[in-house]
Design a protein around this motif. Sequence first.
Motif, PDB file in Angstrom:
ATOM      1  N   TYR A  39      64.882   2.674  23.431  1.00  0.00           N
ATOM      2  CA  TYR A  39      65.194   3.776  24.334  1.00  0.00           C
ATOM      3  C   TYR A  39      66.611   3.653  24.867  1.00  0.00           C
ATOM      4  CZ  TYR A  39      60.230   4.700  24.254  1.00  0.00           C
ATOM      5  OH  TYR A  39      58.963   4.999  23.826  1.00  0.00           O
ATOM      6  N   LYS A  40      67.215   4.800  25.137  1.00  0.00           N
ATOM      7  CA  LYS A  40      68.547   4.813  25.746  1.00  0.00           C
ATOM      8  C   LYS A  40      68.474   4.367  27.194  1.00  0.00           C
ATOM      9  CE  LYS A  40      70.129   8.920  23.367  1.00  0.00           C
ATOM     10  NZ  LYS A  40      70.690  10.250  23.563  1.00  0.00           N
ATOM     11  N   TRP A  41      67.442   4.818  27.879  1.00  0.00           N
ATOM     12  CA  TRP A  41      67.342   4.601  29.316  1.00  0.00           C
ATOM     13  C   TRP A  41      66.225   3.622  29.633  1.00  0.00           C
ATOM     14  CZ3 TRP A  41      71.580   6.712  30.929  1.00  0.00           C
ATOM     15  CH2 TRP A  41      72.053   7.871  30.329  1.00  0.00           C
ATOM     16  N   LYS A  42      66.430   2.805  30.632  1.00  0.00           N
ATOM     17  CA  LYS A  42      65.424   1.844  31.057  1.00  0.00           C
ATOM     18  C   LYS A  42      64.151   2.553  31.496  1.00  0.00           C
ATOM     19  CE  LYS A  42      64.746  -2.065  34.159  1.00  0.00           C
ATOM     20  NZ  LYS A  42      65.333  -2.883  35.221  1.00  0.00           N
ATOM     21  N   GLN A  43      64.298   3.702  32.170  1.00  0.00           N
ATOM     22  CA  GLN A  43      63.126   4.436  32.642  1.00  0.00           C
ATOM     23  C   GLN A  43      62.269   4.929  31.482  1.00  0.00           C
ATOM     24  OE1 GLN A  43      62.220   4.652  35.952  1.00  0.00           O
ATOM     25  NE2 GLN A  43      60.315   5.314  35.019  1.00  0.00           N
ATOM     26  N   GLY A  44      62.902   5.296  30.368  1.00  0.00           N
ATOM     27  CA  GLY A  44      62.152   5.702  29.183  1.00  0.00           C
ATOM     28  C   GLY A  44      61.281   4.560  28.660  1.00  0.00           C
ATOM     29  N   LEU A  45      61.837   3.361  28.643  1.00  0.00           N
ATOM     30  CA  LEU A  45      61.074   2.185  28.225  1.00  0.00           C
ATOM     31  C   LEU A  45      59.934   1.906  29.200  1.00  0.00           C
ATOM     32  CD1 LEU A  45      60.543  -0.334  26.508  1.00  0.00           C
ATOM     33  CD2 LEU A  45      62.278  -1.509  27.874  1.00  0.00           C
ATOM     34  N   LEU A  46      60.213   1.991  30.495  1.00  0.00           N
ATOM     35  CA  LEU A  46      59.171   1.739  31.494  1.00  0.00           C
ATOM     36  C   LEU A  46      58.032   2.743  31.371  1.00  0.00           C
ATOM     37  CD1 LEU A  46      61.386   0.855  34.603  1.00  0.00           C
ATOM     38  CD2 LEU A  46      60.133  -0.715  33.103  1.00  0.00           C
ATOM     39  N   ASN A  47      58.366   4.018  31.143  1.00  0.00           N
ATOM     40  CA  ASN A  47      57.330   5.044  30.938  1.00  0.00           C
ATOM     41  C   ASN A  47      56.514   4.749  29.683  1.00  0.00           C
ATOM     42  OD1 ASN A  47      58.070   6.463  33.219  1.00  0.00           O
ATOM     43  ND2 ASN A  47      59.387   7.874  32.102  1.00  0.00           N
ATOM     44  N   HIS A  48      57.177   4.333  28.629  1.00  0.00           N
ATOM     45  CA  HIS A  48      56.508   3.996  27.371  1.00  0.00           C
ATOM     46  C   HIS A  48      55.501   2.867  27.592  1.00  0.00           C
ATOM     47  CE1 HIS A  48      55.919   2.666  23.230  1.00  0.00           C
ATOM     48  NE2 HIS A  48      56.344   1.470  23.596  1.00  0.00           N
ATOM     49  N   VAL A  49      55.930   1.811  28.263  1.00  0.00           N
ATOM     50  CA  VAL A  49      55.055   0.658  28.502  1.00  0.00           C
ATOM     51  C   VAL A  49      53.886   1.047  29.411  1.00  0.00           C
ATOM     52  CG1 VAL A  49      54.948  -1.628  29.589  1.00  0.00           C
ATOM     53  CG2 VAL A  49      56.877  -1.031  28.102  1.00  0.00           C
ATOM     54  N   ARG A  50      54.164   1.853  30.430  1.00  0.00           N
ATOM     55  CA  ARG A  50      53.130   2.238  31.394  1.00  0.00           C
ATOM     56  C   ARG A  50      52.094   3.189  30.790  1.00  0.00           C
ATOM     57  NH1 ARG A  50      53.284   6.533  34.913  1.00  0.00           N
ATOM     58  NH2 ARG A  50      55.491   6.796  34.505  1.00  0.00           N
ATOM     59  N   MET A  51      52.543   4.144  29.960  1.00  0.00           N
ATOM     60  CA  MET A  51      51.635   5.197  29.514  1.00  0.00           C
ATOM     61  C   MET A  51      51.230   5.133  28.045  1.00  0.00           C
ATOM     62  SD  MET A  51      53.240   8.471  31.474  1.00  0.00           S
ATOM     63  CE  MET A  51      51.845   9.490  31.056  1.00  0.00           C
ATOM     64  N   LYS A  92      69.501   0.696  23.895  1.00  0.00           N
ATOM     65  CA  LYS A  92      69.616  -0.727  24.179  1.00  0.00           C
ATOM     66  C   LYS A  92      68.401  -1.308  24.896  1.00  0.00           C
ATOM     67  CE  LYS A  92      72.440   0.510  28.116  1.00  0.00           C
ATOM     68  NZ  LYS A  92      73.757   0.541  28.673  1.00  0.00           N
ATOM     69  N   HIS A  93      67.405  -0.474  25.180  1.00  0.00           N
ATOM     70  CA  HIS A  93      66.192  -0.958  25.846  1.00  0.00           C
ATOM     71  C   HIS A  93      65.059  -0.950  24.824  1.00  0.00           C
ATOM     72  CE1 HIS A  93      68.233  -0.741  29.689  1.00  0.00           C
ATOM     73  NE2 HIS A  93      68.670   0.445  29.330  1.00  0.00           N
ATOM     74  N   LYS A  94      64.578  -2.135  24.469  1.00  0.00           N
ATOM     75  CA  LYS A  94      63.610  -2.272  23.388  1.00  0.00           C
ATOM     76  C   LYS A  94      62.274  -2.788  23.915  1.00  0.00           C
ATOM     77  CE  LYS A  94      63.348  -4.151  18.737  1.00  0.00           C
ATOM     78  NZ  LYS A  94      64.070  -4.879  17.699  1.00  0.00           N
ATOM     79  N   CYS A  95      61.190  -2.173  23.452  1.00  0.00           N
ATOM     80  CA  CYS A  95      59.849  -2.610  23.826  1.00  0.00           C
ATOM     81  C   CYS A  95      59.538  -3.925  23.111  1.00  0.00           C
ATOM     82  CB  CYS A  95      58.828  -1.529  23.433  1.00  0.00           C
ATOM     83  SG  CYS A  95      57.123  -2.009  23.811  1.00  0.00           S
ATOM     84  N   GLU A  96      59.080  -4.900  23.863  1.00  0.00           N
ATOM     85  CA  GLU A  96      58.759  -6.208  23.288  1.00  0.00           C
ATOM     86  C   GLU A  96      57.488  -6.167  22.447  1.00  0.00           C
ATOM     87  OE1 GLU A  96      58.634  -9.046  26.446  1.00  0.00           O
ATOM     88  OE2 GLU A  96      60.762  -8.797  26.936  1.00  0.00           O
ATOM     89  N   ASN A  97      56.607  -5.183  22.731  1.00  0.00           N
ATOM     90  CA  ASN A  97      55.328  -5.098  22.012  1.00  0.00           C
ATOM     91  C   ASN A  97      55.449  -4.421  20.655  1.00  0.00           C
ATOM     92  OD1 ASN A  97      53.994  -6.306  24.168  1.00  0.00           O
ATOM     93  ND2 ASN A  97      53.638  -4.342  25.151  1.00  0.00           N
ATOM     94  N   CYS A  98      56.118  -3.263  20.604  1.00  0.00           N
ATOM     95  CA  CYS A  98      56.141  -2.469  19.367  1.00  0.00           C
ATOM     96  C   CYS A  98      57.531  -2.295  18.770  1.00  0.00           C
ATOM     97  CB  CYS A  98      55.513  -1.098  19.616  1.00  0.00           C
ATOM     98  SG  CYS A  98      56.485  -0.021  20.676  1.00  0.00           S
TER      99      CYS A  98
END
Length: 114
Positions: free
Chosen positions: A63-75, A53-59
């Motif tokens: 992700y299931k978890w918010k932290q997974g999305l945050l890691n994706h955006v950061r790295m 339920k957590h979707k990257c706005e760029n690509c």
Amino acid sequence: MREVEVSALQHIFNFGTAGSWNQDANSKCDENFGIRQHEVDRFLLLSNEQLKKHKCENCGKEYKWKQGLLNHVRMECGKDPQFHCDICTYKTHRKGNLTRHLILLHKMDPYMKK
């Protein structure tokens, strides 16, 4: 699907199938409730898709978890890989992936002192 079947499938989702070890739940389940494996697989697939339920706005990656999305955006998202193999052309965004690459493909111990 009957309520009893849904409860049984939820139990299997949480604790694993009969005789299997589920590390997340840290327990062993000896119940299968008479449910066929294809029903369990279908339930797990549907549950897995609903959890993303957590979707990257760029690509658009989900992700299931918010932290997974945050890691994706950061790295990762829109960035060049920062970890490079010294032996071949392999590149990755995550250090753990490079470590696994060195161990499996080049039979190296990346923790060994130079």
